[in-house]
Design a protein around this motif. Sequence first.
Motif, mmCIF file in Angstrom:
data_model
loop_
_atom_site.group_PDB
_atom_site.id
_atom_site.type_symbol
_atom_site.label_atom_id
_atom_site.label_comp_id
_atom_site.label_asym_id
_atom_site.label_seq_id
_atom_site.Cartn_x
_atom_site.Cartn_y
_atom_site.Cartn_z
ATOM 1 N N VAL A 169 0.933 -4.755 4.033
ATOM 2 C CA VAL A 169 -0.065 -5.510 4.793
ATOM 3 C C VAL A 169 0.173 -6.994 4.544
ATOM 4 N N HIS A 221 -0.008 -4.705 9.636
ATOM 5 C CA HIS A 221 0.306 -3.569 8.774
ATOM 6 C C HIS A 221 1.661 -3.026 9.214
ATOM 7 N N GLU A 232 0.840 -1.196 0.000
ATOM 8 C CA GLU A 232 0.000 0.000 0.000
ATOM 9 C C GLU A 232 0.874 1.244 0.000
#
Length: 504
Positions: free
Chosen positions: A81, A93, A76
């Motif tokens: 993640v 995360h 991300e």
Amino acid sequence: MTTASESINPGGGERRLHPWSWLFVLIQQVKAFALPLLVLLFTGRGNSWELWGLAGGGVLVLVSLLQYFFYRFRVEGDGIVIRSGVLQKSHRHIPYQRVHNVAVHQSLLHRLFGVAEVRLESAGGMKPEAEMRVLSLVDAQALEELVRAQGAGSPTAADADGETPALPESRVLLALSTGEVIRLGLISNRGLIAVAAAFGLLAQADMLDVLIAPWAADAVDWGRSQHLDWMGWLIGALALLVFFVVALRVLSVVLALLQFHGFTLTEQGRRLSAQRGLLTRLRANMPRSRIQAWSLREGLLHRWFGRQSLRVDSASVDTANDQRSLRDLAPVATPEKINALVQHLLPVGHWPMQAWRRLHHRAWRRQFTFPALLSLALSGAAIFFHGPVGGVVLLLVPLFLVRAIVWARHAGWSEEAGVIAVREGWLDKRWRFAEVRKIQSLVLVQSPIDRYHGMATLLMDTVGASPFDPPLRIRYLPAEEAIALRDQLAAAMEARATPARMPA
């Protein structure tokens, strides 16, 4: 789900590990059970209950394989993640700013399959934040570049045109040629460590008598058959010693080539990266700000070759002694290159230090007392069991006295411009230094002997200190000077951090 052929980019879908991941997990588990399996194979008595241990090992291997089959990760904009687990699900995360080291590991088998193992390590973590075993080499390199670009304060989003900002230009700080790595092998004692470990394993397995005793008996019988006098035995012993020393150095060179062949230290923005290895290629990187303390060594063999060695402590507990961590900034280099490297990377102060201060004028007594008392005790025991000839142990006392005087003459400490440094040794010189603001704790120690002589020892603890390196401490300081220095450093530790210099 994103396929393995698609490139790694923020915002993409979930990804699997490489299709051959199960094979490398299986190999790792087999390595873990190799020793118990060999013990059962060679020492078992044929009892059926012993097979249950093998079955239990197979179940653990199956569970580990299932865990990695359920391993997924997604990249991300602000981090990675990871989903894992079969019965007990885990969802983590990992922000890019939390990752201080990306270690890419490639053994010979990895290179044959075109894959690599990636470890994401955080500052002070007891274990890696993520261990991806294994990714394709292209994905591993892409993930490493992504973390390096977006971590440690780098931009995490695209610019106004929607394009990802370019990485800073990479700069080579140190590259070791094959000749330098051979020098490292001749200087180091890696061969002796390997031989000592082998002897330890053979002793545990009761194999020393089986392997060495017959060879020694044959050598003695051959010498007797040749009617050797004492001179012949002496020459034979010296020849054997020379052969042993040469063999150890050759082994050290081989181990150095395996570990440090192609060593290259590079800098890209605020991150340092090092890659090395002949058969197994390792690459690790970390932010410059994670360097906690420095260790500089110049032994007798170093001086003969005109070289020094530089290591650092990084802000990581788990990797403090892991070969995949970035600790050896300069395994071997000339003093000029090492001084330039330290001066370039040290955010404050300068190196080498200019003003060194002496220890307590009786520091040599503290260095001499314990070895002298031990020599007297050993001499007494030797005389008791072997008569007057045991008194030869007393010849060590004057040697310890000379050593203590020379050691105290060369020992010292310095505190300049936010850097605290300690030097010790004569034949084997060592320097330990760190930024004052990186010190985590200060401890003033006084033994009864210290109080009698009016001395004290100041211990300075930093994150990631290796138990195999000398601690950062100043021994045998005058008590008043030690107290004043402790208070001065305690005040400086609370001062605002000085921004790191960026390379020109």
